[in-house]
Design an enzyme around this catalytic site. Structure first.
Site, PDB file in Angstrom:
ATOM      1  CE  LYS A 207      -2.871   3.080   1.036  1.00  0.00           C
ATOM      2  NZ  LYS A 207      -3.952   3.600   0.484  1.00  0.00           N
ATOM      3  CB  CYS A 261      -3.341   8.489   0.967  1.00  0.00           C
ATOM      4  SG  CYS A 261      -5.438   8.776   1.426  1.00  0.00           S
TER       5      CYS A 261
END
Ligand code: SAJ
Length: 411
Positions: A207, A261
């Site tokens: 991720k 993010c």
């Protein structure tokens, strides 16, 4: 759905947890959402969504009305837990795991043995092991073999969450292969993508790697834009030409990288391997330095325009066509300019919000403005976000102003 899972608890009902809970419940799984915010819990139980995400309200309302979804402020008993809490970073750029720890403490108190616990929050390598250890140290009566723990990072794009949550492939990293398989069977209740099973550390790193890949690529584009400006080259034409090569795919420069993010996750890799993560750190610094470069260009334009100039700042959101201002480079530019150019009049144009954010509201030289009025009054027009409404603007409307286009939409 695994046979022994009949109740799922989702811990943290934010941008990821709430859509996950709503979609699970909409697929017939009895789901209890837990959040510390009493206000949000009450709203969710009324079928209301506390933030903007296309398509979420319909699914949430259906699930609440059918009785498969409810929300609570206390960790409930369940056969499976999905943890979707924030993992912010500290001032020194290391991950703050306190929300994961609080979730672990709440879950630990409810366990009877045999439960599946999935961490979805974007996490630094080792966080899933940390969660398991935290639970087991609170419950010395349980052993590693009594719980199934896995990491399944969310990878959905804000604005397209309801679609991508069902269609995206999912990486599932188990602390044991059995845990990964149990998590896969749970997600199979709604996810149509491919399931890619691995260990928890690799899943955590995967991720972070996806978002770092994008950050490094955008940093390359941002560096090219600074170099091109000096050399009198149009960087957008340059990138378009280079991207015609079959193996080149450069992303777009802009005023910096925002959101919660891509501007955050690469730091988790840097923190995990500070001696070795040089390119990833430099990319972060390059993207973080871009707003200052844009500010320099605006200040130059203000010098030429003279005292009391009016500046239109088009866009405050962190990217196009959304209302999200978190970690927004455009908002940062507006705040800095408000402080550093007290004589200038700043007209902030952000069609997705109704009032100036608190960080700008205190400045006497800033007002939230409509697009037409801003263009009529501005001596300097700064395009910060490539919202559709700005893209549709005829370039002739900009003829009287000095234009700084940070996204290359008016070439
Ligand atoms: N940006 C550029 N140039 C580009 C692309 C983006 O300057 O060519 C800027 C945007 O303006 C914005 C920032 O980067 O400020 C991030 O925007 P984004 O659309 O690239 O990504 P996010 O932050 O909305 O969502 C990302 C996605 N990750 C990837 O595409 C690898 C999403 O799939 C993740 O689920 C999400 O992060 C997350 O939650 O981690």
């Amino acid at each position: 759905m695994p046979r022994n899972i009949s109740r799922v608890a989702v811990i943290g009902l934010g941008y990821i947890g709430l859509p996950t809970a709503a979609i699970l419940a909409d697929h017939g799984v009895t789901t209890i959402g837990m959040d510390v915010s009493e206000r949000n819990v009450a709203a969710i139980n009324r079928g209301e969504v506390p933030f903007v995400e296309p398509g979420l309200r319909e699914v949430l309302q259906r699930a609440v009305i059918s009785g498969t979804l409810s929300a609570t402020t206390q960790t409930p008993e369940a056969d499976a837990y999905i943890v979707a809490v924030p993992t912010p970073f500290t001032e020194t750029h290391s991950a703050d795991l306190s929300y994961i720890e609080a979730a672990a403490d709440g879950i630990a108190a409810k366990l009877t043995g045999g439960e599946l616990i999935i961490l979805e929050s974007t996490s630094p390598p080792g966080a899933t092991e940390h969660l398991a250890q935290r639970i087991l140290s609170a419950r010395p009566d349980l052993s590693t073999a009594d719980i199934l723990v896995a990491h399944c990072p969310e990878r959905v794009l804000p604005g397209k969450i309801m679609e991508e949550m069902i269609t995206n492939d999912r990486i599932i990293g188990g602390l044991t292969p059995e845990a990964a398989e149990a998590a896969r069977d749970l997600y199979a209740a709604f996810c149509k993508g491919e399931f890619l099973l691995t260990d928890a550390r690799t899943a955590e790193m995967a991720k972070l790697t996806e978002n770092s890949f994008r950050d490094v690529n955008i940093a390359f584009a941002n560096e090219l834009s600074v170099i091109s400006h000096k050399l009198g080259i149009d960087v957008w034409e340059l990138i378009e030409l280079a991207n015609h090569h079959p193996r080149v795919n450069i992303l777009q420069p802009g005023p910096g990288v925002g959101g919660h993010c891509i501007a955050v996750d690469p730091w988790f890799i840097v923190d995990a391997a500070p001696q070795d993560a040089n390119l990833i750190r430099t990319a972060r610094q390059t993207n973080d330095a871009k707003p200052e470069w844009v500010l320099g260009r605006i200040e130059q334009a203000l010098e030429s325009a003279g005292t009391g100039a009016t500046v239109a700042l088009l866009g405050l959101a962190f990217k196009a066509n959304i209302d999200d201002l978190r970690e927004s480079p455009s908002l940062h530019i507006a705040e800095q300019l408000a402080q550093r150019a007290p004589d200038a009049q700043l007209l902030a144009v952000e069609p997705h919000i109704e009032a100036l954010p608190a960080s700008l509201a205190g400045f006497g030289n800033v007002e939230l403005s409509g697009l037409d009025e801003a263009l009529e009054r501005a001596d300097v027009v700064v395009l910060l976000v490539d919202h559709q409404v700005f893209k549709e603007l005829p370039v002739s409307r900009l003829a009287d102003a000095t234009v700084i286009d940070t996204r290359g939409i008016w070439r």
